[in-house]
Motif scaffolding. Structure first.
Motif, PDB file in Angstrom:
ATOM      1  N   GLU A 184       0.840  -1.210   0.000  1.00  7.72           N
ATOM      2  CA  GLU A 184       0.000   0.000   0.000  1.00  7.72           C
ATOM      3  C   GLU A 184       0.872   1.256   0.000  1.00  7.72           C
ATOM      4  O   GLU A 184       0.544   2.241  -0.658  1.00  7.72           O
ATOM      5  CB  GLU A 184      -0.961  -0.003   1.194  1.00  7.72           C
ATOM      6  N   ALA A 185       1.985   1.233   0.731  1.00 10.18           N
ATOM      7  CA  ALA A 185       2.887   2.393   0.764  1.00 10.18           C
ATOM      8  C   ALA A 185       3.498   2.634  -0.622  1.00 10.18           C
ATOM      9  O   ALA A 185       3.577   3.775  -1.080  1.00 10.18           O
ATOM     10  CB  ALA A 185       3.987   2.182   1.801  1.00 10.18           C
ATOM     11  N   GLU A 186       3.916   1.558  -1.290  1.00  8.62           N
ATOM     12  CA  GLU A 186       4.479   1.701  -2.642  1.00  8.62           C
ATOM     13  C   GLU A 186       3.423   2.192  -3.616  1.00  8.62           C
ATOM     14  O   GLU A 186       3.695   3.047  -4.470  1.00  8.62           O
ATOM     15  CB  GLU A 186       5.058   0.362  -3.111  1.00  8.62           C
ATOM     16  N   LEU A 187       2.200   1.687  -3.479  1.00  8.81           N
ATOM     17  CA  LEU A 187       1.100   2.144  -4.329  1.00  8.81           C
ATOM     18  C   LEU A 187       0.841   3.630  -4.102  1.00  8.81           C
ATOM     19  O   LEU A 187       0.665   4.393  -5.057  1.00  8.81           O
ATOM     20  CB  LEU A 187      -0.162   1.332  -4.050  1.00  8.81           C
ATOM     21  N   HIS A 188       0.871   4.051  -2.849  1.00  8.57           N
ATOM     22  CA  HIS A 188       0.672   5.460  -2.513  1.00  8.57           C
ATOM     23  C   HIS A 188       1.742   6.321  -3.196  1.00  8.57           C
ATOM     24  O   HIS A 188       1.442   7.379  -3.756  1.00  8.57           O
ATOM     25  CB  HIS A 188       0.712   5.636  -0.986  1.00  8.57           C
ATOM     26  N   ASP A 189       3.004   5.856  -3.170  1.00  4.87           N
ATOM     27  CA  ASP A 189       4.096   6.590  -3.827  1.00  4.87           C
ATOM     28  C   ASP A 189       3.875   6.655  -5.336  1.00  4.87           C
ATOM     29  O   ASP A 189       4.132   7.690  -5.967  1.00  4.87           O
ATOM     30  CB  ASP A 189       5.451   5.921  -3.540  1.00  4.87           C
ATOM     31  N   MET A 190       3.400   5.564  -5.924  1.00  4.33           N
ATOM     32  CA  MET A 190       3.139   5.542  -7.367  1.00  4.33           C
ATOM     33  C   MET A 190       2.044   6.552  -7.708  1.00  4.33           C
ATOM     34  O   MET A 190       2.153   7.296  -8.691  1.00  4.33           O
ATOM     35  CB  MET A 190       2.724   4.133  -7.822  1.00  4.33           C
TER      36      MET A 190
END
Length: 165
Positions: free
Chosen positions: A55-61
Motif C-alpha cells: 500500500e505504501a508503494e502504491l501510494h508513492d506511485m
C-alpha cells in the motif's frame, strides 16, 4: 549491423507489447472512455498487470502520477510512462511459490497443513499492513476450501503463485 537492428526491433516489439497490456488494463476501468480512471481503481489495474506493490508503494506511485490539484482521477498519459518503467524494470513482482508457502507455514504454528478462517482473518487484519474488509472478503472467497471450510494453504499458494515467463 544486422544484429543491432534485430536487437532494436526486439526491444521495440517488447515495448509495444508492454504498452498494449497497460492500455488494455487501463481501458477496462476507463468507464467514461475519456482516458481517465478513478484513482481508487489504479491499485487493481496495477495488480492486474502482475505487480504487487505494498500500500505504501502504491501510494508513492499515485503521488507520482496524480495531478497537482488532485481530481480523484488518473490520466492515461501519466499512467502509461510510469507503468511502462515499472514493468520494464520488473518492479513489485509477486513472491514465488516457495516463499508464499514458507509464510503460511510460519502462521501454521501447529503444523496442521491448514489455517482456519478465524486465524487467517486475525493475521490479515491485525498484523503488518492490515487488509481492508473488501480485500479480506476477496481473499477468503478465493482461499477457503468450501468442503473443509478452512484454508488448505498448499493448494492456495499454488493458485496464488505466478509463473515467470
Amino acid at each position: 549491423m544486422a544484429a543491432m537492428d534485430e536487437a532494436k526491433e526486439n526491444a521495440d516489439s517488447l515495448l509495444q507489447d508492454i504498452q498494449k497490456k497497460i492500455t488494455e488494463a487501463f481501458d477496462i476501468f476507463d468507464h467514461e472512455t475519456n482516458k481517465t480512471v478513478d484513482v481508487r481503481e489504479v491499485g487493481t489495474i496495477i495488480r492486474s498487470l502482475n505487480c504487487c506493490p505494498s500500500e505504501a508503494e502504491l501510494h508513492d506511485m499515485l503521488a507520482e502520477i496524480e495531478e497537482e490539484e488532485p481530481t480523484g482521477y488518473i490520466r492515461f498519459e501519466k499512467f502509461l510512462p510510469m507503468m511502462t518503467t515499472v514493468l520494464i524494470e520488473r518492479r513489485y513482482k509477486p513472491s514465488p511459490e516457495d516463499i508464499l508457502l514458507k509464510a503460511f507455514q510460519v502462521l501454521d504454528a501447529e503444523n496442521k497443513g491448514f489455517l482456519t478462517q478465524e486465524e487467517l482473518k486475525k493475521y490479515m487484519t491485525e498484523e503488518g499492513e492490515p487488509f481492508a474488509q473488501e480485500e479480506l472478503e476477496e481473499m477468503m472467497s478465493a482461499a477457503v476450501d468450501p468442503e473443509k471450510n478452512c484454508i488448505m494453504y498448499k493448494d492456495f499458494v499454488s493458485e496464488m503463485a505466478v509463473d515467470e515467463t
